[in-house]
Design an enzyme around this catalytic site. Structure first.
Site, mmCIF file in Angstrom:
data_model
loop_
_atom_site.group_PDB
_atom_site.id
_atom_site.type_symbol
_atom_site.label_atom_id
_atom_site.label_comp_id
_atom_site.label_asym_id
_atom_site.label_seq_id
_atom_site.Cartn_x
_atom_site.Cartn_y
_atom_site.Cartn_z
ATOM 1 C CG ASP A 158 -18.931 36.580 68.730
ATOM 2 O OD1 ASP A 158 -18.236 35.678 69.234
ATOM 3 O OD2 ASP A 158 -19.963 36.348 68.084
ATOM 4 N N GLY B 248 -29.848 35.182 63.659
ATOM 5 C CA GLY B 248 -30.407 35.305 62.333
ATOM 6 C C GLY B 248 -29.629 34.528 61.299
#
Length: 1022
Positions: free
Chosen positions: A843, A717
């Site tokens: 991450d 996104g």
């Protein structure tokens, strides 16, 4: 007789018996009180990662508990020493029940809340060490009851309020250290009664008013640190009469302008460190200062001092001499005479005299300075003459700055002897002749500045030997010939390369494609010819590209589509031709585009940067058409049959009208069904997150999710900046692209991870929007607090100032980087060890670390996060899984690539790589890392001796500032080595070899304290 004998016998044993009962009762009662007090203390410590408190149990006597020391006679607690054990919690008021306590040492932990006033009951207390914690509240006034207190040390906390005047009654106090807090008010005049005081450290607070004249009565005072406060008025003359003073730091206060007393060196004969920078000083430097023969550090920079600098022939131990940013000298030939006396300083390491009015010639005798000299700076003066050849003797010189003078003549060839040189700045002078080929011997060089001189001839190809060079600026000279392939292909260049405004000719070599880590390339205003090389598309980190004012021809190569981070592109005033490629409008970060005065033809695109005619120039291209109306270009005349076109439009319009009606009906129906579906519970997290905003609100807040508000994009996104109408709050909206595989799962994972966690170093989620958009499509978004300073990625790989941008480059200094590494480590420590169920981020990378207005780091983007179940926690790190690689290439742990389950060890690996990137400036995906070499091995091989070769060059400049500010260069470098060693340890290939993140937090905090202490700033060496 017998009766008397019996009576005497009875009295004796009775007295012994009752004495025993009394002592036993006293001892047992007192011991029990101490034991219970310790257990209450333990109860206030919920975080004990090292298991220190595990020994505090009834299986052994409390006097044997870790950190506890008892007296031999009464078995009462006399010392509680729990320093540097990573403890977190608050200090129990029951500490006041340890009535025999003489020492309380809780420094270097994470204790919070207030200092309990019950400490005032400890009448035997002598040493109270609480520094480097997070204590708040005020200093208890009843501390004055601790009449035996010798040392009070609470540096680096969050204490507020004023210093109680009652402290002035502690006649035995030798140390009072409160630096690095948020204390206010004045220094109490009662401090003049502290007749035993040797060290007063109150720097970096918000103290105001005048420094009390009563401090002049402290005849035993050796160290006075009142720097960086808001003291006003004048510096009391009595301070300068404290002959015992060895350290005097009054810097960084808005004093009324005053001068140093003429007898300073006579009245303070024992002075070692003088820190009077930014102290509103006027007048001259008193010649008597040289009488203080023990001087090691003189910091008088950033004042308004005038006149000549006296000689310092007696200061044989001088190590740092900083007088920059004053008005010293008068531009005359004798201004630099003081330098001859500094040749006697056999330990001189830092000499900073820039930005004054010094004239005259840089004397040949600088070659006689001590070979310990590492930094010499004369920027921004009026010096004339040649660069002395004797400079070659300074074999340990790391930084030589002489920019902004009137130096002339040739650059001496002996400059190549300075093999340890990292920064060489000779720009803005009047140097002439050729750049000597010997500069190729400076293989440790990071930054080389020769801009704005009168240099001529070729650029020496030997510069290709400088494999560590990251900044090269030869602009505004008269250099000619072609650009050497060895230089333009120097892959180490990563910050900027500026060869503009010269007379360079020939083609731009294909080797320019080697500059894959470069941020700024400027070859404008030369005589370069040929086509723009297609290899330029390999420079994928370019943000600024300036090629205007040459003779480039041909089309814009399609390979430039790879320059996704490009912010400014200027190729004006060339002979370029062909059509303007559409992809320029797709470069989302491109803000300024200049295509003027070329031979472009055809249609001007209308997307991206082309929407703004004030930021895009296409003038001087006579065969262009179209574009937005602001360009005032003619319309594009496409030859079509007028009759057929009209009929076609009629067909299109009628077809679209019919389709529109059908779409409206279907949309209404599906919108009804979708909204009905939304009212049904779908998962646990929907019950916990209130749907406070709608799609309409977020669309309005972000101006329809406009490109102008786009602040980032990721795999699932895009993130937009917005302003909520109802509150005016700045927000960041992460909109998930649900057509991408895994986006919906990422949304759910992020909601699940963030639903119950709160920490100052985690991004704060404000609300969630799970709705439909105007077309009835699913719409999912997360709303976060807006981080004013963007991502860590933007700061680490920032551009410098250029003539065209006129913007000052943003860069994180040493302390800011260290603070952010601590922030991220604290966030991981919380996720791994302090949550009810451990959370693995999966991450961790610079783009997922956001900085608020205070430059505090916040870890974000939990789209890949995993919440570990108890069963998962028990799995070995090597256990394989079908999950696949989690994270980003370069930051993902190597075991993930072999199918191992995610673990907290994987996060530690990502953290280690992030830390190494922060302090080396190199991404783990840098092209130099190939054939088995990676960022971990690159750093490990250089430590400790070759640390300066791998550290970010911005930090090298920062080291100069630290040393100008009084920090020990060796200590700063040692700290950098320690930081990098932590990064290496965290990024070890095998999971079990990596550091525990809780230990990392403590180690980095300790390094920070040493750094601050080295600078004489916040933590002071007392």
């Amino acid at each position: 007789m017998q009766l008397g004998y019996f009576w005497s016998f009875f009295c004796f044993y009775a007295s012994v018996f009752f004495l025993f009962l009394g002592l036993t009762d006293c001892a047992l009662g007192g011991n029990e009180t101490d034991r219970l007090a310790l257990l209450e203390f333990k109860a206030r410590i919920p975080h004990d990662p090292l298991g220190v408190m595990s020994s505090w149990n009834d299986s052994i006597n409390f006097c044997l508990w870790q950190g506890v020391t008892c007296s031999h006679r009464h078995q009462r607690v006399i010392s509680l020493n729990l320093m540097s054990l990573q403890l977190a919690g608050s200090i129990s008021p029951h500490i006041g029940n340890l009535s025999f306590l003489r020492e309380l040492s809780l420094d270097n932990n994470s204790f919070s809340q207030e200092i309990p006033s019950e400490i005032g009951r400890l009448s035997k207390l002598q040493y109270l060490y609480l520094f480097n914690n997070s204590l708040s509240g005020g200093i208890p006034s009843n501390l004055s009851r601790c009449s035996n207190l010798i040392k009070f040390h609470v540096v680096n906390n969050q204490l507020v309020g004023e210093i109680p005047m009652e402290i002035g009654s502690l006649s035995k106090l030798t140390l009072f250290a409160v630096s690095g807090n948020d204390l206010t008010g004045a220094i109490p005049a009662s401090f003049g009664n502290l007749s035993s005081l040797e060290s007063l450290a109150a720097g970096e607070n918000y103290f105001s008013g005048s420094i009390p004249n009563a401090l002049g009565k402290l005849t035993t005072l050796r160290k006075l640190f009142l720097h960086i406060n808001t003291f006003s008025g004048t510096i009391p003359p009595s301070i300068y009469n404290l002959s015992s003073l060895t350290d005097l730091y009054l810097a960084g206060n808005p004093f009324y302008p005053g001068s140093l007393p003429s007898i300073l060196g006579i009245s303070l004969p024992n002075l070692r460190h003088l820190g009077m920078f930014q102290a509103q000083l006027i007048g001259s430097i008193p010649p008597s200062l040289s009488n203080a023969s023990n001087l090691e550090v003189i910091q008088l920079q950033s004042n308004s001092l005038t006149g000549q600098v006296p000689t310092f022939g007696n200061s044989l131990g001088l190590q740092l001499f900083s007088i920059e940013y004053n008005f010293l000298g008068n531009g005359g030939a004798s201004d630099l005479n003081f330098l001859s006396s500094l040749t006697n300083a056999t330990n001189l390491r830092v000499l900073v005299a820039g930005d004054n009015n010094f004239g005259g010639m840089l004397p040949e005798l600088i070659g006689n300075f001590s070979t310990t000299l590492e930094i010499m700076q004369f920027n921004g003066n009026h010096m004339v003459g040649n660069i002395p050849a004797g400079l070659q003797n300074l074999i340990n010189l790391i930084v030589f700055l002489a920019a902004g003078n009137h130096l002339s003549g040739n650059i001496p060839t002996v400059i190549g002897e300075l093999k340890n040189l990292h920064i060489l700045s000779l720009d803005f002078n009047e140097l002439s002749g050729y750049i000597p080929a010997s500069v190729g011997n400076l293989t440790n060089l990071y930054a080389f500045f020769l801009a704005t001189n009168n240099l001529q001839g070729d650029i020496p190809s030997s510069l290709g030997n400088c494999q560590n060079l990251q900044i090269l600026d030869f602009s505004y000279n008269h250099l000619s010939g072609s650009i050497p392939a060895q230089v333009i292909g120097l892959s180490s260049l990563s910050i900027y390369l500026d060869l503009s405004h010269n007379r360079l000719s020939g083609v731009l070599p294909l080797q320019v494609g080697n500059l894959k880590n470069l941020n700024v390339l400027n070859v404008s205003e030369n005589m370069l010819t040929g086509e723009i090389p297609s290899t330029l598309g390999s420079c994928v980190t370019l943000e600024f590209l300036f090629m205007q004012g040459n003779f480039f021809q041909g089309p814009i190569p399609s390979s430039l589509i790879s320059l996704r981070g490009l912010q400014e592109l200027d190729i004006s005033n060339n002979n370029l031709s062909g059509e303007i490629p559409e992809f320029l409008g797709d470069l989302i970060y491109l803000q300024v585009l200049n295509l003027s005065y070329n031979n472009f033809e055809g249609v001007v695109p209308v997307g991206g940067v082309f929407k703004n005619a004030s930021r895009t120039s296409v003038i001087g291209n006579s065969r262009l058409c179209g574009g937005t109306p602001e360009f005032h270009l003619p319309g594009c005349n496409f030859k079509r049959s007028k009759g057929k076109l009209s009929l076609a439009w009629k067909i299109v319009i009628s077809t679209l009208s019919g389709l529109l009606c059908v779409i409206l009906v279907l949309s209404s129906y599906f919108l009804f069904l979708t909204r009905k579906k939304r009212n049904e519970p779908t998962s646990d997290f929907a019950e916990n997150l209130h749907l406070m905003v709608s799609h309409h609100s977020l669309s309005k807040a972000t101006d329809g999710f406009s490109l102008a508000n786009l602040i980032g994009a990721g795999s699932f996104g895009s993130v937009y900046k917005g302003i909520l109408d109802q509150s005016g709050m700045a927000i960041a909206v992460k909109v998930f692209t649900l057509v991408r595989h895994g986006a919906s799962r990422s949304f759910t994972a992020e909601c699940e991870a963030l639903r119950n966690i709160r920490h100052r170093n985690l991004i704060k989620i404000l609300t969630v929007c799970s709705s439909v958009d105007y077309q009835g499509n699913d719409f999912k978004a997360l709303v976060y607090e807006f981080m004013a300073n963007g991502s860590l990625e933007e700061w680490l790989h920032q551009k410098p100032t250029t003539e065209e941008t006129q913007e000052t480059p943003r860069s994180l200094n040493l302390l800011q980087r260290l603070n952010v590494t601590i922030d991220v480590a604290c966030a991981l420590d919380y996720l791994h060890h302090q949550c009810e169920t451990p959370i693995v981020h999966c991450d961790l990378k610079p783009s997922n670390v956001l900085l608020d207005h205070d430059m505090t780091g916040h870890v974000g983007d939990f789209g890949l996060a995993r919440i570990l179940s108890e069963a998962t926690q028990d799995l070995p790190a090597s256990r394989t899984s079908s999950v696949g690689v989690r994270g980003t290439v370069g930051y993902a742990a190597p075991e993930y690539g072999m199918g191992s389950e995610v673990s907290t060890d994987g996060d530690v690996y990502g953290y280690g790589i992030l830390l190494l990137e922060m302090f080396t400036g190199k991404k783990p995906t840098n092209d130099i890392f190939k054939e088995g070499l990676n960022l971990h091995n690159f750093v490990r091989a250089a430590l400790p001796d070759r640390m300066p070769e791998i550290v970010d060059p911005f930090l090298l400049r920062e080291i100069v500032k630290w040393e100008n500010g009084g920090a020990g260069g060796c200590r700063v470098r040692k700290s950098l080595v320690s930081i990098l060693e932590i990064g290496v340890a965290c990024s070890a290939e095998l999971p079990h070899e990596r550091r525990n993140i809780s230990n990392v937090v403590a180690e980095l905090q300790s390094i920070k304290n040493e750094l601050l202490g080295a600078r004489g700033h916040r933590t002071i060496t007392l």
